[in-house]
Design an enzyme around this catalytic site. Sequence first.
Site, PDB file in Angstrom:
ATOM      1  N   SER A  47       7.093  26.775  18.475  1.00 27.32           N
ATOM      2  CA  SER A  47       8.378  26.083  18.581  1.00 27.32           C
ATOM      3  C   SER A  47       8.957  25.851  17.197  1.00 27.32           C
ATOM      4  O   SER A  47       8.206  25.616  16.235  1.00 27.32           O
ATOM      5  CB  SER A  47       8.215  24.734  19.292  1.00 27.32           C
TER       6      SER A  47
ATOM      7  N   TYR B 178       4.284  16.694  21.031  1.00 25.09           N
ATOM      8  CA  TYR B 178       4.651  18.110  21.194  1.00 25.09           C
ATOM      9  C   TYR B 178       4.620  18.834  19.852  1.00 25.09           C
ATOM     10  O   TYR B 178       4.062  19.936  19.739  1.00 25.09           O
ATOM     11  CB  TYR B 178       6.039  18.192  21.819  1.00 25.09           C
TER      12      TYR B 178
END
Length: 251
Positions: A145, A158
């Site tokens: 990400s 995350y």
Amino acid sequence: MDRPLLGKIALVTGASRGIGRAIAERLARDGADIAIHYGSSRLDAEALAQLCQGLGVRTAVIQADLTDLSDQGGAVRLFAETVRALGVPDIVVNNAGTGRFGPVSDITADDLANVLAVNAAAPLLMAREAARQMRPGGRIINIGSVITDMPAAKRAVYAASKGAVHAMTGVLAQELGPLGITINTVAPGVTNTDRFKVGDASRVPEITSRTALGRIGEPADIAAVVAWLAGPDAAWITGEVIRASGGLRGL
């Protein structure tokens, strides 16, 4: 039709929806037999299997709980069942992911354990199984990400999990290279998935204004990068984190 992956076997985790579904379909169109992993969306996984079979490839639909990090569960069982159903995979795509978003003061131990298990530990276990069984020429492709480069509040767990994926990619490249196996990570920017539509769809104009190509990403955009890494033209690429964000600058 050019099918550069004809004769290859690909395992895609979290393949029933979103980016994972687009990856599985693209690899099937390129000729690969597909092991479709799902956590809970069985009907979606079976529908994808039918689509892929229509493209002339073999499929296997496999359920596995990737929070189970034991030697008899989760990622380990998924790899073993893929071998039994289709053969040793030539391509492993660690796409399955989860998130717990909110202030750090609200994070629970279960939140931390679940996110790190699915997003970081499961890909590491898959790499372990690949190192033990995958043939030379094998490809491991993780989904990371851009959060690691573009910090945003309320995403600490995350970000930690994806940062681990990015870090392990370079390390594992050094270990797997002598085995003839490459490993890379694709780091998507904002992508038009169901999860995005539920949580952040109102931010499309803002995000688009920060993206060089003037739109948010589509799952097919990410699948195209994964397919290239899985194909013959990327044989010299390993240990890399490739940002696939359309030129996004800031979340």
